[in-house]
Structure formats: structure tokens, C-alpha cells
Scaffold this motif. Structure first.
Motif, PDB file in Angstrom:
ATOM      1  N   ALA A  50       0.829  -1.207   0.000  1.00 20.46           N
ATOM      2  CA  ALA A  50       0.000   0.000   0.000  1.00 20.46           C
ATOM      3  C   ALA A  50       0.862   1.254   0.000  1.00 20.46           C
ATOM      4  CB  ALA A  50      -0.929  -0.009   1.204  1.00 20.46           C
ATOM      5  N   VAL A  51       1.943   1.240   0.776  1.00 21.05           N
ATOM      6  CA  VAL A  51       2.849   2.395   0.824  1.00 21.05           C
ATOM      7  C   VAL A  51       3.549   2.579  -0.514  1.00 21.05           C
ATOM      8  CG1 VAL A  51       4.999   3.253   1.864  1.00 21.05           C
ATOM      9  CG2 VAL A  51       3.189   2.317   3.314  1.00 21.05           C
ATOM     10  N   SER A  52       4.049   1.500  -1.074  1.00 23.96           N
ATOM     11  CA  SER A  52       4.826   1.597  -2.311  1.00 23.96           C
ATOM     12  C   SER A  52       3.982   2.039  -3.499  1.00 23.96           C
ATOM     13  CB  SER A  52       5.493   0.252  -2.621  1.00 23.96           C
ATOM     14  OG  SER A  52       4.517  -0.736  -2.928  1.00 23.96           O
ATOM     15  N   GLU A  53       2.672   1.876  -3.400  1.00 24.31           N
ATOM     16  CA  GLU A  53       1.779   2.252  -4.507  1.00 24.31           C
ATOM     17  C   GLU A  53       1.159   3.631  -4.319  1.00 24.31           C
ATOM     18  OE1 GLU A  53      -1.014  -0.916  -4.361  1.00 24.31           O
ATOM     19  OE2 GLU A  53       0.390  -2.425  -5.149  1.00 24.31           O
ATOM     20  N   SER A  54       1.582   4.376  -3.295  1.00 23.42           N
ATOM     21  CA  SER A  54       0.924   5.638  -2.961  1.00 23.42           C
ATOM     22  C   SER A  54       1.863   6.832  -3.086  1.00 23.42           C
ATOM     23  CB  SER A  54       0.372   5.578  -1.531  1.00 23.42           C
ATOM     24  OG  SER A  54      -0.570   4.523  -1.403  1.00 23.42           O
ATOM     25  N   ASP A  55       1.294   7.945  -3.523  1.00 21.95           N
ATOM     26  CA  ASP A  55       2.044   9.198  -3.603  1.00 21.95           C
ATOM     27  C   ASP A  55       2.165   9.862  -2.232  1.00 21.95           C
ATOM     28  OD1 ASP A  55       2.192   9.096  -6.473  1.00 21.95           O
ATOM     29  OD2 ASP A  55       0.091   9.752  -6.529  1.00 21.95           O
ATOM     30  N   ILE A  56       1.143   9.644  -1.385  1.00 23.06           N
ATOM     31  CA  ILE A  56       1.087  10.250  -0.059  1.00 23.06           C
ATOM     32  C   ILE A  56       0.803   9.156   0.954  1.00 23.06           C
ATOM     33  CG2 ILE A  56      -0.251  11.807   1.435  1.00 23.06           C
ATOM     34  CD1 ILE A  56      -0.885  13.443  -1.116  1.00 23.06           C
ATOM     35  N   VAL A  57       1.467   9.219   2.105  1.00 26.38           N
ATOM     36  CA  VAL A  57       1.215   8.286   3.197  1.00 26.38           C
ATOM     37  C   VAL A  57       0.885   9.102   4.441  1.00 26.38           C
ATOM     38  CG1 VAL A  57       2.172   6.471   4.672  1.00 26.38           C
ATOM     39  CG2 VAL A  57       2.772   6.542   2.235  1.00 26.38           C
ATOM     40  N   VAL A  58      -0.216   8.754   5.104  1.00 29.33           N
ATOM     41  CA  VAL A  58      -0.622   9.410   6.345  1.00 29.33           C
ATOM     42  C   VAL A  58      -0.675   8.364   7.440  1.00 29.33           C
ATOM     43  CG1 VAL A  58      -2.421  10.731   7.530  1.00 29.33           C
ATOM     44  CG2 VAL A  58      -1.978  11.135   5.093  1.00 29.33           C
ATOM     45  N   THR A  59       0.045   8.600   8.528  1.00 25.68           N
ATOM     46  CA  THR A  59       0.028   7.669   9.656  1.00 25.68           C
ATOM     47  C   THR A  59      -0.719   8.332  10.812  1.00 25.68           C
ATOM     48  OG1 THR A  59       2.188   8.467  10.427  1.00 25.68           O
ATOM     49  CG2 THR A  59       2.180   6.585   8.933  1.00 25.68           C
ATOM     50  N   ALA A  60      -1.832   7.747  11.196  1.00 27.34           N
ATOM     51  CA  ALA A  60      -2.684   8.313  12.249  1.00 27.34           C
ATOM     52  C   ALA A  60      -3.083   7.206  13.208  1.00 27.34           C
ATOM     53  CB  ALA A  60      -3.911   8.985  11.648  1.00 27.34           C
ATOM     54  N   THR A  61      -2.088   6.697  13.926  1.00 30.35           N
ATOM     55  CA  THR A  61      -2.271   5.575  14.842  1.00 30.35           C
ATOM     56  C   THR A  61      -1.808   5.989  16.243  1.00 30.35           C
ATOM     57  OG1 THR A  61      -0.049   4.599  14.684  1.00 30.35           O
ATOM     58  CG2 THR A  61      -1.607   4.114  12.879  1.00 30.35           C
ATOM     59  N   PRO A  62      -1.955   5.128  17.242  1.00 23.14           N
ATOM     60  CA  PRO A  62      -1.448   5.454  18.583  1.00 23.14           C
ATOM     61  C   PRO A  62       0.073   5.500  18.688  1.00 23.14           C
ATOM     62  CG  PRO A  62      -3.227   3.855  18.720  1.00 23.14           C
ATOM     63  CD  PRO A  62      -2.865   3.961  17.270  1.00 23.14           C
ATOM     64  N   GLY A  63       0.797   5.216  17.604  1.00 22.47           N
ATOM     65  CA  GLY A  63       2.247   5.325  17.625  1.00 22.47           C
ATOM     66  C   GLY A  63       2.939   4.212  18.379  1.00 22.47           C
ATOM     67  N   SER A  64       2.428   2.996  18.228  1.00 21.55           N
ATOM     68  CA  SER A  64       2.964   1.867  18.989  1.00 21.55           C
ATOM     69  C   SER A  64       4.225   1.254  18.397  1.00 21.55           C
ATOM     70  CB  SER A  64       1.885   0.782  19.116  1.00 21.55           C
ATOM     71  OG  SER A  64       0.733   1.303  19.732  1.00 21.55           O
ATOM     72  N   GLY A  65       4.592   1.657  17.175  1.00 20.75           N
ATOM     73  CA  GLY A  65       5.783   1.102  16.558  1.00 20.75           C
ATOM     74  C   GLY A  65       5.753   1.289  15.056  1.00 20.75           C
ATOM     75  N   PRO A  66       6.858   0.959  14.361  1.00 19.32           N
ATOM     76  CA  PRO A  66       6.933   1.122  12.911  1.00 19.32           C
ATOM     77  C   PRO A  66       5.797   0.398  12.196  1.00 19.32           C
ATOM     78  CG  PRO A  66       9.096   0.658  13.813  1.00 19.32           C
ATOM     79  CD  PRO A  66       8.121   0.462  14.938  1.00 19.32           C
ATOM     80  N   LEU A  67       5.254   1.043  11.182  1.00 21.68           N
ATOM     81  CA  LEU A  67       4.057   0.541  10.518  1.00 21.68           C
ATOM     82  C   LEU A  67       4.341  -0.168   9.197  1.00 21.68           C
ATOM     83  CD1 LEU A  67       1.821   3.696  11.108  1.00 21.68           C
ATOM     84  CD2 LEU A  67       1.658   1.510  12.312  1.00 21.68           C
TER      85      LEU A  67
ATOM     86  N   GLY B  49       8.844   7.761  23.314  1.00 20.51           N
ATOM     87  CA  GLY B  49       8.684   6.330  23.112  1.00 20.51           C
ATOM     88  C   GLY B  49       7.760   5.965  21.969  1.00 20.51           C
ATOM     89  N   LYS B  50       6.990   6.919  21.477  1.00 24.39           N
ATOM     90  CA  LYS B  50       6.083   6.628  20.364  1.00 24.39           C
ATOM     91  C   LYS B  50       6.791   6.806  19.029  1.00 24.39           C
ATOM     92  CE  LYS B  50       1.431   7.661  22.104  1.00 24.39           C
ATOM     93  NZ  LYS B  50       0.196   8.404  21.772  1.00 24.39           N
ATOM     94  N   ARG B  51       6.379   6.002  18.064  1.00 22.31           N
ATOM     95  CA  ARG B  51       6.869   6.171  16.701  1.00 22.31           C
ATOM     96  C   ARG B  51       5.943   5.444  15.739  1.00 22.31           C
ATOM     97  NH1 ARG B  51      12.658   3.414  16.131  1.00 22.31           N
ATOM     98  NH2 ARG B  51      12.582   4.702  14.247  1.00 22.31           N
ATOM     99  N   GLU B  52       5.961   5.886  14.480  1.00 25.90           N
ATOM    100  CA  GLU B  52       5.209   5.221  13.410  1.00 25.90           C
ATOM    101  C   GLU B  52       6.124   4.889  12.228  1.00 25.90           C
ATOM    102  OE1 GLU B  52       0.723   6.942  13.594  1.00 25.90           O
ATOM    103  OE2 GLU B  52       2.250   8.427  13.066  1.00 25.90           O
ATOM    104  N   LEU B  53       7.225   5.619  12.095  1.00 25.35           N
ATOM    105  CA  LEU B  53       8.137   5.414  10.977  1.00 25.35           C
ATOM    106  C   LEU B  53       9.216   4.393  11.334  1.00 25.35           C
ATOM    107  CD1 LEU B  53       8.737   9.051   9.697  1.00 25.35           C
ATOM    108  CD2 LEU B  53       7.099   7.351   8.857  1.00 25.35           C
ATOM    109  N   PRO B  54       9.650   3.605  10.359  1.00 21.46           N
ATOM    110  CA  PRO B  54      10.746   2.660  10.603  1.00 21.46           C
ATOM    111  C   PRO B  54      12.087   3.378  10.650  1.00 21.46           C
ATOM    112  CG  PRO B  54      10.019   2.529   8.318  1.00 21.46           C
ATOM    113  CD  PRO B  54       9.073   3.466   9.006  1.00 21.46           C
ATOM    114  N   GLU B  55      13.054   2.690  11.201  1.00 20.86           N
ATOM    115  CA  GLU B  55      14.408   3.224  11.341  1.00 20.86           C
ATOM    116  C   GLU B  55      14.981   3.620   9.981  1.00 20.86           C
ATOM    117  OE1 GLU B  55      17.490   4.428  13.778  1.00 20.86           O
ATOM    118  OE2 GLU B  55      15.652   3.406  14.429  1.00 20.86           O
ATOM    119  N   GLY B  56      15.629   4.775   9.941  1.00 17.61           N
ATOM    120  CA  GLY B  56      16.344   5.193   8.739  1.00 17.61           C
ATOM    121  C   GLY B  56      15.561   6.049   7.778  1.00 17.61           C
TER     122      GLY B  56
END
Length: 323
Positions: free
Chosen positions: A193-210, A231-238
Motif C-alpha cells: 500500500a505504501v509503495s503504490e501511494s504518492d502520499i502516506v498518512v500515519t494516524a495511529t497510537p504510535g505503537s511502533g513502525p508501521l 517512546g512513540k513512533r510510526e516510521l521505521p528506522e532510517g
């Protein structure tokens, strides 16, 4: 000084009747402009875990030349869901900066929701490629819904939306509410889903990389909403180092936002784009990230607007507050 002071209360119903998305969008431009020019101040954020399992925070600030002072007490109480209630709770208090006396107490839930949606849309209009037609959103809760609603309002070229749920199952309520505005598809594979999208919106509780870092293709813009506490995050390392990072407030991003995971990553405050301090040239291959931690100024300018509207319309509950 007068001893017959009044104190205005605006409950959720009052706020719902007074608030207008387009005016909130304009108010967000004002908030970020004030912040960029340092005409508005944001004070250190309080954000603490509670023994009840909730998270409690205070965001405060002022605009001296507008006699605007106040704070929002807010947080996240997950156990509210068991009672069928909203886990995010917020209350805003406006204070007279000359006397310290309270002026207006406002239910802040709708304000927080709508102003965050408006900030997301502002980020898209400033940073995403204008020709973007596809969007992937993580989450289907209150904030995900307002983010998508504003995105579709201010980015009319978006036609196809993939959404990712925490349990991997379609969300009928989400589709019913927003499916008529776009082609809405439940995504089973987050990376695809991410690779096929021009825009990505992350709107979660921030429990870890999505999703996996390799899923982000060149030219993608990401709005990140969920990281607002240590301690919260949604993006993966790097990801930040591959991207051009934009923030609502640089220090706040490094303290409680995605920036906490790479504090040395350079960033640009989005208000500086509005004031012309920074001029953005976006190459087609650029990956851009907008880290949205939420500023007190966003809440205060909307609260001030609603206070004036309510006063003009004699709306809300006025209490005698002598001193």
C-alpha cells in the motif's frame, strides 16, 4: 478592577455548532506564521504516564501582541473505549494575561481533532506533489477520518485511497463515512500500500513502525500524526535520513515526535515556509516527512476564534466569576 467578572463555558455541542473547517485551516496558517516570527510562544510540554494507564499532557503558550494566553490539558485514556467513549480527551482554558483570571473554558476534543486535520491538509498543500492521486492511510479512528477528510478537501486530485487497519480487517464504518468521496480500498499488505501511494498518512497510537523502510518510493510525502509522546513512533528506522524532514516545532519533534529517534536529523519548521524564511524547491525524487506533534498555538488561536464567535452570538454558558 471589576468584581462582577464573567466566565464563559463552551461544551462539545457549542463547539460543534461554531467550528468551521475552512476557518480552522486559515487559523492554522496564522498559528504557524506567529510561531515562525516568534510572535507567539510555546512553553515546554508536559506529557506524563498515569497510574490509571492514561497519558496526561499540558500544552501552553501565549501571543503577547494579541493578549492571548492559555493552555490545553489533554491526553489519552484507552480504558474509555470500554465505556464506548472517546479515549482522547482535551480541555482548553483561555486566561487574561493582565490579571491571570480565566476567560473561557472550552471542550477541546473537537478543536483538537479539526485543527489536526487542518494542519495535515496544510502540510499536504505545502509539501506533497500537487499531481498526487493516491494516498495510503494507517488507522481508521477519529484522527484518521479527519485527516482523510481534509486531505480530500484540499488535494482534489486524490482519487484512490488505501487504508490499513490494526487488525487487518476492513472497517465498515470507515468505508461508509468516507467511501463516497474516493475509491477506498482496504489494504492487506502495508508495504504494498505504501509503495503504490504518492502520499502516506500515519494516524495511529504510535505503537511502533508501521511498514518497511524499503516500501517508500521516491517522491512520496508522509504526514505523521501519531508520535506525540516519548517512546512513540510510526516510521521505521532510517526513513528520516532518506527524507527532507519538516516539523511544526523542531525542539518538540526531537522531544516527543518522530524526531526523537534521530535527534541530529536536520529539519525545517513548516511556519518558515509560510513566512518566506525558507523557500522550498521540491525535486520529483524527494521524500518529504511532516512530523506533526501539535502546538499550543494551534489550540489557542482556534479557541480564541470560538470565544469571540460565541460572545458575539451569545452562545455558551456564562457564569458569574467574581473576585
Amino acid at each position: 478592577m471589576s468584581s462582577d467578572a464573567k466566565f464563559l463555558l463552551l461544551d462539545a455541542k457549542d463547539v460543534g455548532q461554531l467550528i468551521e473547517p475552512a476557518k480552522v485551516f486559515d487559523a492554522m496558517k496564522r498559528a504557524f506564521t506567529l510561531h515562525s516570527r516568534r510572535e507567539g510562544r510555546v512553553f515546554p510540554v508536559v506529557r506524563e504516564q498515569l497510574h490509571t494507564g492514561g497519558v496526561f499532557g499540558i500544552k501552553s503558550g501565549d501571543v503577547p501582541n494579541a493578549d492571548l494566553l492559555g493552555f490545553k490539558a489533554a491526553g489519552f485514556w484507552p480504558s474509555n473505549r470500554k465505556a464506548g467513549k472517546e479515549p482522547h480527551q482535551a480541555t482548553i482554558l483561555l486566561i487574561d494575561p493582565h490579571t491571570g483570571r480565566p476567560l473561557c473554558l472550552i471542550d477541546g476534543n473537537t478543536i483538537t481533532t479539526v485543527r489536526t486535520g487542518a494542519v495535515g491538509a496544510l502540510g499536504l498543500t505545502l509539501l506533497a506533489r500537487p499531481e498526487s492521486t493516491s494516498l495510503c492511510i494507517f488507522g481508521t479512528g477519529t484522527q484518521a477520518r479527519i485527516q482523510l477528510s481534509f486531505a480530500l478537501r484540499y488535494m482534489p486530485m486524490i482519487k484512490r485511497v488505501s487504508y490499513v487497519t490494526v487488525n487487518g480487517q476492513p472497517d465498515d464504518g470507515f468505508e461508509k463515512e468516507l467511501g463516497h468521496l474516493c475509491t477506498l480500498i482496504h489494504a492487506q499488505d502495508p508495504d504494498a500500500a505504501v509503495s503504490e501511494s504518492d502520499i502516506v498518512v500515519t494516524a495511529t497510537p504510535g505503537s511502533g513502525p508501521l511498514f518497511s523502510p524499503a516500501a517508500i518510493r521516491a517522491g512520496t510525502h508522509l504526514n505523521c500524526v501519531g508520535a506525540d509522546t516519548k517512546g512513540k513512533r510510526e516510521l521505521p528506522e532510517g526513513v528520516l535520513r532518506r527524507s527532507r524532514l519538516f516539523t511544526d516545532d523542531r525542539d518538540q519533534s526531537r522531544s516527543i515526535g518522530e524526531g526523537q529517534w534521530d535527534a541530529e536529523c536536520p529539519s525545517i519548521e513548516i511556519g518558515d515556509l509560510l513566512t518566506g524564511k525558507v523557500r522550498l524547491t521540491r525535486d520529483l525524487e524527494d521524500i518529504t516527512v511532516f512530523d506533526m506533534t501539535g502546538l499550543a498555538l494551534q489550540d489557542l488561536v482556534v479557541a480564541e476564534m470560538l470565544w469571540h464567535l460565541a460572545t458575539a452570538k451569545s452562545q455558551g454558558t456564562t457564569l458569574s466569576w467574581p473576585w
